[in-house]
Design an enzyme around this catalytic site. Structure first.
Site, PDB file in Angstrom:
ATOM      1  N   ASP A   1      -3.367  24.051 -15.448  1.00  0.00           N
ATOM      2  CA  ASP A   1      -3.024  23.176 -16.565  1.00  0.00           C
ATOM      3  C   ASP A   1      -1.519  22.940 -16.669  1.00  0.00           C
ATOM      4  O   ASP A   1      -0.710  23.733 -16.203  1.00  0.00           O
ATOM      5  CB  ASP A   1      -3.551  23.752 -17.884  1.00  0.00           C
ATOM      6  CG  ASP A   1      -2.964  25.103 -18.223  1.00  0.00           C
ATOM      7  OD1 ASP A   1      -2.790  25.919 -17.300  1.00  0.00           O
ATOM      8  OD2 ASP A   1      -2.680  25.365 -19.406  1.00  0.00           O
ATOM      9  N   GLU A   2      -1.176  21.835 -17.280  1.00  0.00           N
ATOM     10  CA  GLU A   2       0.173  21.521 -17.744  1.00  0.00           C
ATOM     11  C   GLU A   2       1.246  21.578 -16.666  1.00  0.00           C
ATOM     12  O   GLU A   2       2.321  22.149 -16.844  1.00  0.00           O
ATOM     13  CB  GLU A   2       0.547  22.428 -18.920  1.00  0.00           C
ATOM     14  CG  GLU A   2      -0.381  22.227 -20.116  1.00  0.00           C
ATOM     15  CD  GLU A   2      -0.023  23.075 -21.319  1.00  0.00           C
ATOM     16  OE1 GLU A   2      -0.318  22.650 -22.439  1.00  0.00           O
ATOM     17  OE2 GLU A   2       0.542  24.178 -21.132  1.00  0.00           O
ATOM     18  N   VAL A   3       0.969  20.947 -15.516  1.00  0.00           N
ATOM     19  CA  VAL A   3       2.000  20.782 -14.495  1.00  0.00           C
ATOM     20  C   VAL A   3       2.786  19.522 -14.833  1.00  0.00           C
ATOM     21  O   VAL A   3       2.216  18.435 -14.953  1.00  0.00           O
ATOM     22  CB  VAL A   3       1.382  20.679 -13.090  1.00  0.00           C
ATOM     23  CG1 VAL A   3       2.450  20.347 -12.050  1.00  0.00           C
ATOM     24  CG2 VAL A   3       0.686  21.987 -12.733  1.00  0.00           C
TER      25      VAL A   3
END
EC number: 3.2.1.52
Length: 854
Positions: free
Chosen positions: A524-526
């Site tokens: 998540d959340e790259v």
């Protein structure tokens, strides 16, 4: 002349050093308050520190920085003659500017600054302040921040048009108005709700020397029951059923082989004893949990030695085979004892999957043989001038690496012990290794390893497990404001590292005798901008025709990880992003289910169903496409979200405000149906769901279960953890185990009344059975005690409570109620300020509700 100037410079320098040596940062008092949300009409807030010098010497005008952690992006200083600089992540520093004057003893200075978004409750406040003198290698903590509550609309309204103020006693009264007292004898005494439950009117007197008769295969469950009964039936004894030949002995708990399906059980309590039947040891274990819940609360409290179990006939089976809870120990560490308490709680309420979030940007929490840097560097937080000796402070952990909030890890022996503890409770542990984002702890640790071996002249060893290209000049900022937290999947050493970690985890599971079927690989959340200037990415693009952009690196990475796990007979779990492919629709960014992994065992946690943000149906889209989906929805299941909007309620609120009604009211196969309010607390317009995908029958077969999640940014200690966890977790357990209640499948006209009736039963069960038990069970839990509601009606103050069974006490003299204060039994006619508090059976109280009777 030159000599005079030199002497003058030396004199000034010595004076500054003397001031620094005599100035004690611990005597620099600090407070903080919100000045205004929506500052200058923008989506920003203005807040301010006030520093008061309580030393006998001034704070020098130069030569120092004060560091603090803050969960918002600071924009600029607005007063105080200082600069506020972003260091990395949530760490900021204050440094004196040219116009800053020495702060004399007794004087104060206000330092205001603006930041993105808004601040609502006390856990939004900056924390972990410490001062570092120029050139020093250590920092000194300042006193804890005095957080001044927000009381004015400009302080607590988040933006122009925000209609939701702070929740008042009257608001709570309105929320509770349909809750009525239900006599205990009319309530189901087992939670989650069984498939079938009936009380017979009989009772069984459980003696201290009860025999636990078990058939072959249930030895471990008999031993577990013996341990659980130790405090109330100290002479209970497991006995193989074939050895118990005295038919006259009626003081028996029978654990018998049955034909019930996996996880199911039957439980019968008669005047002669207890019988639990199941087709598996797991079913027997769940029957034991139900039996333990039948033990009266006063027995657990130690106020009664006579154990009278009510006669019941129960048949029960789980709705979902995957009933999970996730605990984050990466952001703030939690000791082994705390994790065991969580596992005990999960067992009691029949949750069977523990998602263990053991790595993140702020901490790597597990020992990996052969990679000591992961814990020597990656598990320790404190002030660092080099970022190579340990990680920087985060979430208020302060300058000291010995602070157990920020620093800590589980040794191999610790982890094996936790695996065994969970396995004994029929809980499978799924470890999470965050990648490629949220990986700063691992990346910094492996960079320190690289530097060590490069200094020793061993280039091969230095590069063996390196997680980022040291020549990468890419610029990015993650959601949490990190600029160096993403590993580089273009580097072969990344996969060598992953194989090493996976194999060491497998070794620990094997040593524990615990099952390992999957590893959660994050995803998540790259942030945008990663790898764009990475030489490793450029080389991969030249050698692999499938990799044309940095977006393709994502698919390449998870394809490689999937292969690594499948080669070891494991399947891959990840966050929703791992199952999505980025494309465009009408020239705009668009995401679709990635076809690459649908045909392989691949399980995703879908968290993003934030109402109004556009992805409300994402879980259903992925399930309909063929992915195995765990419903980890932020709107109902993120337990770190604040209970409601109040300055004194801890927790985040970016996705929703979540009280126990949110997980209880979750409808897994149609969560649109019971969506009532959005993330800002406004009523949801059902037109929001027009055009959204509904869950097909095929999609339903791909919903593997429900998960509650507790992220740890605000979990500074065990007390806060249990406050956020309970009683919300009981709503998760109910929805994961029990079948759909009648209200969930009713039409829109009948649903509200059916829901109110079921909710009333549920909260009575929580308040009269579950919370009193949790006061003592497993050493006791510090659950959240709700604030009473109160309203002036016909000249008198009437109070109510969300969870009947808790005691309400009040005062009329302006003092805070305690256990000796008047017991509330009906409307209070006294004029003036009335203060109410609710108390548990131990005398512990929640926050006060204050109302004026004019």
């Amino acid at each position: 002349m030159k000599n005079l100037l030199l002497l003058a410079f030396i004199a000034v320098s010595l004076t500054g050093i003397a001031q620094k040596n005599n100035f004690n940062p611990r005597q620099l008092a600090v407070s903080w308050q919100v000045l205004e949300n929506g500052y200058q009409g923008e989506a920003q807030s203005a807040t301010a520190f006030t520093f008061v010098n309580k030393n006998k010497t001034p704070l020098p005008a130069t030569g120092w920085k004060i560091y603090f952690n803050f969960g918002r992006s600071v924009l600029k200083a607005i007063d105080g003659n200082v600069t506020v600089q972003h260091e990395n992540g949530d760490l900021y520093s204050i440094a004196p500017a040219a116009g800053f004057a020495p702060l004399a003893p007794g004087d104060s200075v206000r330092i205001g600054f603006t930041s993105e978004a808004w601040v609502v409750n006390f856990t939004d406040a900056p924390n972990g302040l410490f001062l570092v003198w120029d050139g020093a290698s250590t920092g000194t903590s300042l006193p804890a921040v005095n957080i001044i509550p927000s009381t004015q609309p400009k302080q607590y309204l988040r933006f122009k048009g925000d209609k939701i103020g702070l929740v008042t006693a009257q608001d709570l009264f309105e929320q509770n108005k349909n809750i009525t007292d239900v006599p205990a004898q009319q309530l189901t005494k087992i939670l989650p709700t069984p498939v079938a439950y009936a009380e017979t009117g009989e009772a069984f007197a459980l003696p201290a020397s009860v025999n636990i008769a078990y058939t072959a295969g249930f030895e471990n469950e008999a031993a577990y029951l013996r341990t659980q009964l130790n405090a109330i039936a100290p002479n209970a004894k497991p006995v193989h059923a074939e050895l118990l030949k005295d038919a006259a002995d009626k003081a028996v708990i029978h654990l018998e082989q049955g034909t019930e399906p996996e996880g199911a059980y039957s439980l019968e309590v008669t005047g002669n004893g207890v019988t639990i039947k199941a087709g598996s040891a797991t079913g027997i274990f769940y029957g034991i949990q139900s039996l333990l819940q039948l033990v009266p609360v006063n027995v657990w409290a130690g106020t009664s030695k006579a154990i009278q179990l009510p006669g019941v006939k129960v048949y029960d089976a789980p709705r979902f085979g995957y009933r999970a809870f996730m605990l984050d120990v990466g952001r703030n560490f939690k000791p082994k004892s705390t994790v065991k308490k969580v596992l005990d709680l999960m067992a009691l309420y029949k949750l069977n999957t523990f998602h263990f979030h053991i790595t993140d940007d702020e901490g790597w929490r597990i020992e990996i043989a052969g990679l000591p840097e992961l814990t020597a560097i990656g598990s320790q937080r404190g002030y660092t001038a080099t970022n190579t000796d340990h990680l920087q402070p985060a979430y208020g952990s302060g300058p000291d690496v010995n602070n157990t909030q920020g620093s800590g890890y589980y040794t191999k022996a610790d982890f094996i012990e936790l695996l065994q503890y969970a396995n004994q409770r029929h809980i499978q542990v799924i470890p999470e290794i965050e990648a490629p984002g949220h990986a700063r702890a691992a990346s910094r640790a492996m960079f320190a390893r690289y530097q060590h071996f490069m200094a020793a002249g061993d280039t091969a060893a230095a590069k063996e497990y390196l997680l980022h290209d040291v020549q990468d000049a890419s610029k990015y900022s993650s959601v949490q404001n990190w600029n160096d937290n993403v590993i580089d999947p273009a580097m072969p050493s990344v996969y060598h590292f992953m194989e090493k970690v996976v194999d060491e985890l497998r070794n620990m599971y094997a040593a524990a005798g615990a099952p390992l079927t999957t590893i959660h690989m994050g995803g998540d959340e790259v942030p945008a901008g990663v790898w764009e200037k990475s030489p490793a990415f450029a080389a991969l693009k030249n050698s692999n025709s499938n990799v044309k952009t940095t977006e393709d690196v994502w698919y390449y990475f998870y394809g490689k990880l999937n292969n690594i796990l499948q080669q070891r007979r494991l399947f891959l779990s990840g966050w929703e992003e791992t199952a999505l492919r980025k494309t465009k629709l009408d020239g705009k960014p668009f995401r679709v289910p990635n076809p690459d992994f649908i045909a392989t065992p691949f399980q995703v946690d879908v968290w993003n169903n934030v109402l109004g943000d556009g992805d409300e149906d994402l879980a259903y889209k992925l399930a309909n496409a063929g992915y195995k989906v765990v419903l980890s929805c932020v709107t109902n299941n993120y337990l770190d979200m604040a209970y409601y909007k109040d300055f004194d309620e801890p927790g985040y609120y970016w996705g929703a405000f979540i009280d126990i009604d949110k997980p209880y009211g979750f409808i897994p196969f149609d969560y649109f149906k019971n969506a009532v309010v959005d993330k800002n607390g406004n009523a949801v317009d059902q037109s929001l769901f027009v055009g959204k995908q509904r869950l097909t029958d095929y999609g339903k077969s791909n919903i593997v279960g429900v998960k509650g999640l507790l992220w740890a940014e605000t979990l500074v200690d065990e007390k806060r953890l249990e406050y956020m966890l309970l009683p919300k977790l009981l709503g998760i357990a109910e929805r994961a185990w029990a079948k759909d209640p009648e209200w969930a499948t009713a039409d829109k006209a009948a649903m509200p009344q059916l829901y109110r009736q079921a909710w009333n039963q549920f909260v009575n069960r929580i308040g009269k059975f579950e919370l009193p038990r949790l006061d003592y069970y497993g050493g006791g839990y510090q659950y959240r005690i709700p604030v009473p509601g109160a309203a002036v009606i016909n000249g008198a103050v009437t109070a109510n409570i969300q969870l009947p069974g808790l005691v309400i006490r009040y005062t009329t003299n302006g003092k805070t109620p305690d256990t000796k204060s008047a017991l509330y039994t009906g409307p209070v006619t006294t004029k003036g300020t009335i203060t109410f508090k609710a108390f548990d059976t131990r005398g512990r109280s929640g926050r006060a509700a204050v109302i004026v009777n004019p």
